[in-house]
Design an enzyme around this catalytic site. Structure first.
Site, mmCIF file in Angstrom:
data_model
loop_
_atom_site.group_PDB
_atom_site.id
_atom_site.type_symbol
_atom_site.label_atom_id
_atom_site.label_comp_id
_atom_site.label_asym_id
_atom_site.label_seq_id
_atom_site.Cartn_x
_atom_site.Cartn_y
_atom_site.Cartn_z
ATOM 1 C CE LYS A 108 -6.207 -7.247 39.763
ATOM 2 N NZ LYS A 108 -6.118 -7.866 38.430
ATOM 3 C CE LYS A 111 -13.792 -6.453 29.992
ATOM 4 N NZ LYS A 111 -14.191 -6.467 31.404
ATOM 5 C CG HIS A 132 -16.417 -15.607 36.013
ATOM 6 N ND1 HIS A 132 -15.791 -14.768 36.902
ATOM 7 C CD2 HIS A 132 -16.135 -16.867 36.425
ATOM 8 C CE1 HIS A 132 -15.134 -15.490 37.800
ATOM 9 N NE2 HIS A 132 -15.332 -16.765 37.532
ATOM 10 C CB THR A 137 -10.297 -7.965 39.797
ATOM 11 O OG1 THR A 137 -9.733 -8.317 38.526
ATOM 12 C CG2 THR A 137 -11.219 -9.077 40.273
ATOM 13 C CE LYS A 186 -11.801 -1.653 32.390
ATOM 14 N NZ LYS A 186 -12.299 -2.282 33.599
ATOM 15 N NE ARG A 187 -12.248 -9.918 28.197
ATOM 16 C CZ ARG A 187 -13.544 -10.092 27.976
ATOM 17 N NH1 ARG A 187 -13.997 -10.278 26.757
ATOM 18 N NH2 ARG A 187 -14.398 -10.081 28.985
#
Length: 679
Positions: free
Chosen positions: A526, A420, A223, A522, A414-415
């Site tokens: 979504k 990110k 991952h 993901t 998100k985290r």
């Protein structure tokens, strides 16, 4: 799995507390206990007759060629089952969760002498294994607890699946024909060594036969592409906690390196990179390497990710075993992320397509035939606005900030992590704020920028970004010169239930990781499934989303993966971008000089210095100009509601391939080799 009728068993730990509940005090993240079991749960079934011993520590004796693990401590793993029903079927799957229970609850002698702390010591030492999900591993005690958690969950699960196999079959010789064990990331990677221990030590199977069985049974999903994120454990810690497993890993490593040496004789650097033991500095066991060596199939979770795996972190393994590596692009369940989260859109889909899209998401492609249907488009956009009203109401209740549902809802949830690049998003917000002040009468498209996500409790930079979001928001949201042209909100305590409110109300989905760092994502799926347009880099599953929805229905910006790699090779100098882009310089200076933290002007100096002077590891400054220019394209499209709605519908129509049904079906067919109804 249940919906597809696959015979399946899931394993995990029955945690009493989640990682933490996120609160915000003075703009800073604070962590509170997140009690998952305080009110019990009607969904679980205690299995009083199922318990297994899990051992730790001690030493290993070798007598007459047989290894005997003389453990120093033991805990019981007690089973609690959750029965997971499929959709539209009577098939179910089982999720078996383990609770850690100390063999002796209290030291009664110590209790009777009044030493109550010592009386409960043994109970607490072992039962803390199932207390908290993802304990802070920035301390030695936290790291030891994390390793114990991983082994506890693996050891109980392995004993259980071996027992269930032997209940139906006379021996373990056919284990791999009836059992497939999938390692989801490296948290259960110690399972490779545990199965070898069970086969060799407890069932007297010779090493070579046991290893052949092991490799046929395991498969592994990676991952992350970031080497620093690959799990490793100090050899000294593993010796202390799992001495027998360390011996087994050493033997696996020796035989593996002997094999590799025959493949490339004399190439010591090759062997050094392949070794299950990292010998640089403190010796560490590389759990991803163990997972690759012990599995018959290894996959990434998007096409780009899987391609990069065999060219970067696992290139040497791929040279040895090119057929071992494959791809399984992630998916999300339409039952939760559309049918449950977005009842308005689900009803419209039912009226338009019938109800079977829940089991065959590819039917969404039929929506392309509705693009010229004015009545359908009006219903679609009315549903989106209703979802935005619901989200605006939630924002008001959670943060006290009033936002307009007529503004563009720009969402990054998100985290919180540097790769990110929530900070890149925030730099654009500050730049937009400065531009509004400089030209307030321009035709600004009203925008509400929404962040949500948790930072790991010990992750200083991520927590600093959360505080900066709040400080910038406090300034912008209370500046009368800005009004509704721009709002910035941070929704606390992000989780699945909050996501079910945010996803249907989003207009723009921010997927802006540095190209080559996000395995898949993901959240991107979504959000697009609920009619949001994506702004993102060519990274992870964004690439496959672009292929499905069309280049004109997604906003792609920034460096691509080969360009990121080339810039690193040539030498990346973020200072050049800072000095050559006046708008970027103004943004960074405003933050670094304390415009948003006047009570503590130096509060964000370290954060800004890490970009300008500290190497800007995730290349925010290199991508900034492209990102801002692409955000201008977002504004231009949003100011044309009819065209925006057409592109939103095209996003929904293109998301059929990203169903978890497709993903799991491919795993079953290509990796696990199991068919519906098999046993």
């Amino acid at each position: 799995m249940a919906t597809l009728g696959l015979p399946s068993f899931g394993y995990g730990i029955r945690y009493e507390y989640g990682m933490f509940a996120q609160g915000i005090q003075g703009g800073s993240q604070v962590e509170y206990p997140d009690p998952w079991l305080q009110d019990g749960t009607p969904w679980e079934f205690p299995r009083a007759d199922i318990a297994y011993p899990v051992r730790f520590g001690g030493w290993v004796e070798h007598l007459d060629g047989q290894a005997y693990w003389r453990n120093a401590g033991e805990v019981a793993a007690k089973a609690y089952d959750m029965v997971v029903p499929g959709h539209g079927t009577e098939k179910v799957s089982t999720l078996r969760l383990w609770k850690a229970v100390a063999p002796d609850h209290i030291d009664l002698g110590a209790f009777n002498t009044g030493d109550y702390a010592r009386a409960a010591c043994a109970k607490n030492e072992y039962e803390n294994i199932s207390w908290v999900l993802y304990p802070n591993d920035s301390t030695p005690a936290g790291r030891e607890l994390r390793l114990k958690q991983e082994y506890f969950f693996v050891a109980a699960s392995m004993q259980d699946l071996v027992k269930r196999h032997l209940d139906e079959h006379p021996s373990l010789d056919n284990l791999a024909e009836h059992v497939a064990i999938h390692l989801n990331d490296t948290h259960p990677a110690i399972g490779v060594a545990e199965l070898m221990r069970i086969l060799c030590d407890e069932h007297a199977i010779d090493w070579d036969r046991a290893w052949a069985l092991c490799c046929k049974t395991f498969s592994y999903t990676n991952h992350t592409l970031m080497p620093e994120a690959l799990e490793t454990w100090p050899v000294s810690l593993m010796q202390h906690v799992l001495p027998r497993h360390l011996e087994i890993i050493f033997r696996i490593n020796k035989e593996f390196l002997d094999l590799a040496a025959r493949f490339r004789p004399g190439d010591h650097e090759f062997l050094k990179r392949l070794s299950l033991i990292d010998e640089e500095g403190e010796r560490r066991v590389r759990m991803a390497h163990l997972s690759v060596v012990g599995s018959h199939q290894v996959n990434g979770v998007s096409a780009l990710h899987s391609e990069l795996l065999v060219h970067t972190i696992f290139a040497d393994f791929a040279a040895l075993w090119p057929k071992r590596f494959t791809n399984m692009t992630n998916g999300v369940t339409p039952r939760r992320w559309l049918a449950q989260a977005n009842p308005g859109l689900s009803a419209l889909l039912d009226d338009t397509l019938g109800k079977s899209w829940r089991l065959d998401l590819t039917q969404l492609r039929r929506l392309e035939g509705k693009l010229g249907d004015t009545a359908f488009t009006e219903k679609f956009m009315a549903i989106k606005r209703a979802n935005k009203v619901r989200l605006a109401q939630y924002i008001a209740s959670a943060t006290g900030i009033q936002v307009s549902p007529d503004s563009l809802f720009d969402v990054q949830v998100k985290r919180i992590h540097e790769y990110k690049r929530q900070l890149l998003n925030l730099l654009h917000v500050v730049g937009r704020y400065q531009a509004i002040l400089a030209n307030p009468d321009a035709a600004w498209v009203p925008r509400t920028v929404i962040f949500a996500g948790k930072a790991a409790s010990s992750y200083v930079a991520a927590k600093s970004i959360i505080r900066l979001i709040h400080d910038v928001g406090l300034t912008i949201n209370n500046d009368p010169r800005v009004g509704d042209k721009l709002k910035l909100v941070f929704i606390p305590n992000y989780g699945v239930s909050v996501a079910e409110i945010i996803m249907p109300g989003a207009d723009l989905s921010e997927q802006i990781s540095t190209a080559g760092t996000e395995a898949s994502g993901t959240g991107n799926m979504k959000l697009a499934l609920n009619g949001a347009l994506t702004i993102g880099t060519d990274d992870g599953a964004n690439i496959e989303i672009r292929q499905q929805v069309g280049d004109e229905n997604i906003f792609i910006f920034g460096l691509k993966t080969p360009e990121v790699r080339q810039l690193r090779v040539e030498g990346y100098h973020p200072l050049n971008f800072y000095e050559s882009n006046p708008a970027l310089k103004a943004v960074l200076d405003a933050i670094g000089e304390g415009q948003f933290s006047p009570d503590e002007p130096e509060r964000y100096r370290a954060l800004i210095n890490s970009l300008v002077w500290g190497g800007d590891h995730y290349m925010l400054l290199a991508d900034y100009a492209s990102y801002v220019a692409t955000q201008a394209k977002v504004d231009a499209l949003y100011s044309q509601p009819a065209l925006w709605s057409q592109r939103a519908i095209r996003n929904v129509a293109g998301m059929g391939v990203f169903s978890s049904d497709r993903t799991i079906g491919e795993y079953a067919r290509d990796i696990w080799h199991v068919a519906p109804g098999a046993s």
